[in-house]
Design a protein around this motif. Structure first.
Motif, PDB file in Angstrom:
ATOM      1  N   ILE A  34       0.985  -1.204   0.095  1.00 32.37           N
ATOM      2  CA  ILE A  34       0.049   0.019  -0.144  1.00 32.37           C
ATOM      3  C   ILE A  34       0.957   1.143   0.034  1.00 32.37           C
ATOM      4  N   MET A  35       2.021   1.065  -0.251  1.00 30.03           N
ATOM      5  CA  MET A  35       2.939   2.397  -0.583  1.00 30.03           C
ATOM      6  C   MET A  35       4.078   1.989  -1.647  1.00 30.03           C
ATOM      7  N   PRO A  36       4.137   2.943  -2.485  1.00 27.67           N
ATOM      8  CA  PRO A  36       5.162   2.634  -3.566  1.00 27.67           C
ATOM      9  C   PRO A  36       6.571   2.901  -2.954  1.00 27.67           C
ATOM     10  N   GLN A  37       7.476   2.025  -3.416  1.00 24.84           N
ATOM     11  CA  GLN A  37       8.812   2.324  -3.339  1.00 24.84           C
ATOM     12  C   GLN A  37       9.302   3.513  -3.744  1.00 24.84           C
ATOM     13  N   ALA A  38      10.298   4.242  -3.107  1.00 23.73           N
ATOM     14  CA  ALA A  38      10.989   5.306  -3.932  1.00 23.73           C
ATOM     15  C   ALA A  38      12.381   4.846  -4.512  1.00 23.73           C
ATOM     16  N   ASN A 159       7.161   5.195  10.120  1.00 21.26           N
ATOM     17  CA  ASN A 159       6.811   5.165   8.579  1.00 21.26           C
ATOM     18  C   ASN A 159       7.039   6.350   7.938  1.00 21.26           C
ATOM     19  N   ALA A 160       6.611   7.616   8.757  1.00 22.08           N
ATOM     20  CA  ALA A 160       6.678   8.898   8.166  1.00 22.08           C
ATOM     21  C   ALA A 160       8.096   9.350   7.851  1.00 22.08           C
ATOM     22  N   CYS A 161       9.148   8.776   8.884  1.00 22.46           N
ATOM     23  CA  CYS A 161      10.444   9.281   8.670  1.00 22.46           C
ATOM     24  C   CYS A 161      10.999   8.210   7.740  1.00 22.46           C
ATOM     25  N   LEU A 162      10.761   7.212   7.271  1.00 20.66           N
ATOM     26  CA  LEU A 162      11.395   6.371   6.102  1.00 20.66           C
ATOM     27  C   LEU A 162      10.817   6.786   5.106  1.00 20.66           C
ATOM     28  N   VAL A 163       9.639   7.378   4.817  1.00 22.34           N
ATOM     29  CA  VAL A 163       9.028   7.898   3.651  1.00 22.34           C
ATOM     30  C   VAL A 163      10.071   9.145   3.319  1.00 22.34           C
ATOM     31  N   HIS A 178      10.250  -0.090   1.619  1.00 22.99           N
ATOM     32  CA  HIS A 178       9.376  -0.773   0.447  1.00 22.99           C
ATOM     33  C   HIS A 178       8.188  -0.615   0.524  1.00 22.99           C
ATOM     34  N   GLY A 179       7.618   0.267   1.351  1.00 21.74           N
ATOM     35  CA  GLY A 179       6.166   0.549   1.498  1.00 21.74           C
ATOM     36  C   GLY A 179       5.698  -0.295   2.629  1.00 21.74           C
ATOM     37  N   LEU A 180       4.209  -0.473   2.547  1.00 22.94           N
ATOM     38  CA  LEU A 180       3.544  -0.994   3.627  1.00 22.94           C
ATOM     39  C   LEU A 180       2.781  -2.337   3.165  1.00 22.94           C
ATOM     40  N   VAL A 181       2.566  -3.361   4.070  1.00 23.28           N
ATOM     41  CA  VAL A 181       2.061  -4.551   3.478  1.00 23.28           C
ATOM     42  C   VAL A 181       1.249  -4.982   4.742  1.00 23.28           C
ATOM     43  N   GLU A 182      -0.070  -5.753   4.270  1.00 19.24           N
ATOM     44  CA  GLU A 182      -0.957  -6.083   5.176  1.00 19.24           C
ATOM     45  C   GLU A 182      -0.799  -7.470   5.200  1.00 19.24           C
ATOM     46  N   ARG A 183      -0.785  -8.174   6.507  1.00 23.24           N
ATOM     47  CA  ARG A 183      -1.012  -9.561   6.962  1.00 23.24           C
ATOM     48  C   ARG A 183      -1.614  -9.657   8.181  1.00 23.24           C
ATOM     49  N   GLU A 184      -2.502 -10.862   7.955  1.00 22.72           N
ATOM     50  CA  GLU A 184      -3.346 -11.224   8.980  1.00 22.72           C
ATOM     51  C   GLU A 184      -3.886  -9.810   9.714  1.00 22.72           C
ATOM     52  N   ASP A 185      -4.281  -8.934   8.839  1.00 19.51           N
ATOM     53  CA  ASP A 185      -4.804  -7.767   9.866  1.00 19.51           C
ATOM     54  C   ASP A 185      -4.159  -6.757  10.343  1.00 19.51           C
ATOM     55  N   ASN A 186      -2.794  -7.041  10.021  1.00 17.87           N
ATOM     56  CA  ASN A 186      -1.918  -6.215  10.641  1.00 17.87           C
ATOM     57  C   ASN A 186      -1.042  -5.392   9.534  1.00 17.87           C
ATOM     58  N   THR A 187      -0.680  -4.134   9.766  1.00 11.68           N
ATOM     59  CA  THR A 187      -0.019  -3.486   8.750  1.00 11.68           C
ATOM     60  C   THR A 187       1.685  -3.335   9.169  1.00 11.68           C
TER      61      THR A 187
END
Ligand code: I3P
Length: 469
Positions: A34-38, A159-163, A178-187
């Protein structure tokens, strides 16, 4: 030594306990990125001496837009501080007002810890083939990912820092985001695995700065002090005399009190950095450095950590110096209070080495009217963290360690040379006496007297200073 009860490095190593681990199955779950990589930065030659193999992530523009919006809603605003984050409290880094005993479940999920979780990552990464290894009490902070990546539990601040860092000159010094991923209801935040390609890596985590808590956290704690029994227990375990009478009665201390005490018993308060933990060549995590305060003890630890390898120590200094120069140019650095962040030292037997800036869970934007210097002492309201002062002390300490290694190898060489000289002179004495003995035997003198002289010769030649006997 600055501290009489300072544990020696050897003691630290011996007291090591292997942390409990939890081995489970790494379920294959489809990631929703859910977030593109730079990806547009050409920083490869600056980044790492180890190889990387990061698979590309592919996602559609529509999904990207939707998810970027989602992420930006979750992230801190550029002018906010830690305290103004209104995202899910379970992932918040606001900690001073929370009491572990009251909300145990929330506590577990609340945030990703700094170096402790990093070592989770280390353990997992080292045994990445089939197992998932987790430190006790921090379940859920990390997940396995594909080769070259790790997943760290989402924190809006980190997350804000890494972005932001992906767009900053500091990018070569932080794990690639490398952005965010969802797994088992967690981000989770997906980031570069810094141990990728290393063989039996040695890893050390140094927490940077003279202050380990945010100004906002302190202000909140002053308004609403929350006694912490767990912190009292940790304090007493390290020094039963540390709590005041009142704290002993309450069997609790506030978090700022504990954090400041931790700073004072370690090197944080006077050097602006401290060693939090280390592993040697893929071995277990050693983390009993809490009372390591003196420069000498830190130098000894670097000697043990690098096995006296000057090439590795010198590479560390070089990397830290270039990081220092970059920090002075960085927009991100000028505008952020960097608290609880660490430098991660990694090297392996083949001589690959690197240093990375990690753990941004408490790194928060400074108030908009402030430009931070990082090389002045903290006073309430200036938000300074002393990061650059700590970094300079760290560089100086490693440089002195190199000097110490050089001095001790010179001393070892000259004592070896002296030993060799003594041995040669002893051998010469032996030859001379043997010749004399043979001469006497040839002259028919008593053989038992000759044998006694043989024994005396052996003793004399083995004692330094008796060579002339
Ligand atoms: C912990 C350490 C962490 C801190 C944690 C402390 O103490 O100072 O940095 O987390 O607070 O317990 P220790 O190293 O002695 O175990 P934060 O940096 O995230 O505040 P916590 O227990 O409130 O998580």
């Amino acid at each position: 030594m600055e501290q009489s009860n300072q544990n020696s490095v050897e003691e630290n190593l011996q007291k090591l306990t292997i942390l409990p681990c939890e081995v489970g199955k790494d379920k294959e779950i489809k990631e929703s990125i859910i977030m593109p990589q730079a990806e547009n930065h050409k920083d490869t030659e600056n980044r790492s001496s180890v190889g990387k193999d990061s698979p590309e992530d592919v996602f559609s523009e529509v999904v990207k837009k939707k998810l970027v919006k989602e992420v930006s809603e979750r992230s801190v605003s550029s002018t906010s501080t830690c305290s103004s984050v209104n995202y899910s409290s379970q992932d918040s880094d606001q900690v001073f007002s929370e009491e572990e005993e009251i909300q145990p479940k929330r506590k577990t999920l609340r945030k990703t810890k700094s170096w402790k979780t990093f070592f989770t990552m280390v353990h997992w990464s080292l045994r990445r083939q089939n197992s998932w290894v987790q430190l006790a009490g921090h379940e859920g902070n990390f997940k396995a990912s594909e080769r070259g990546h790790i997943l760290k539990k989402f924190s809006p601040i980190e997350n804000a820092c890494l972005v932001a860092l992906m767009e900053d000159v500091l990018r070569p010094y932080v794990p690639t985001y490398h952005g965010l991923v969802e797994r088992e209801d967690n981000t989770y935040i997906k980031m570069e695995d810094l141990l990728m390609g290393l063989e039996a890596p040695s890893i050390m985590d140094c927490k940077m700065g003279f202050r380990t808590y945010l100004e906002d956290e302190l202000a909140k704690a002053l308004l609403k002090p929350t006694p912490r029994k767990d912190m009292y227990n940790k304090m007493v375990a390290l020094d039963p005399l540390a709590p005041t009478q009142e704290e002993h009665l309450q069997k609790a201390v506030t978090k700022p009190r504990y954090m400041q005490w931790r700073e004072s018993v370690s090197s944080t308060a006077h050097l602006g950095f401290r060693i939090e933990g280390a592993t040697l060549e893929g071995g277990p995590v050693k983390k009993n450095f809490k009372k390591m305060k003196s420069r000498e003890a830190i130098m000894e630890t670097f000697v043990t950590f690098t096995k006296s390898r000057k090439d590795i120590l010198a590479a560390y200094v070089k990397r830290l110096e270039s990081m220092q120069a970059t920090l002075k140019e960085s927009e991100f650095f000028r505008t952020h209070e960097v608290i609880g962040s660490s430098l991660l030292f990694v090297h392996d037997r083949r001589g690959f080495s690197n240093v990375w800036m990690i753990d941004f869970g408490k790194t928060s934007p400074a108030p908009a009217h402030l430009t931070l210097r990082h090389d002045v002492q903290w006073e309430t309201g200036n938000h300074e963290d002393g990061y650059l002062l700590g970094l300079q002390n760290l560089i100086d300490t490693i440089q002195d360690t190199i000097q110490m290694v050089e001095d001790s190898s010179e001393a070892a060489e000259s004592s070896q040379a002296e030993e060799g000289k003594q041995k040669t002179e002893g051998e010469n004495d032996k030859v001379l006496l043997k010749m004399e003995k043979e001469g006497r035997a040839a002259n028919g003198e008593n053989s038992s007297i000759v044998a006694e002289e043989d024994d005396a010769l052996t003793m004399a030649s083995s004692q330094p200073g008796n060579r002339d006997l």
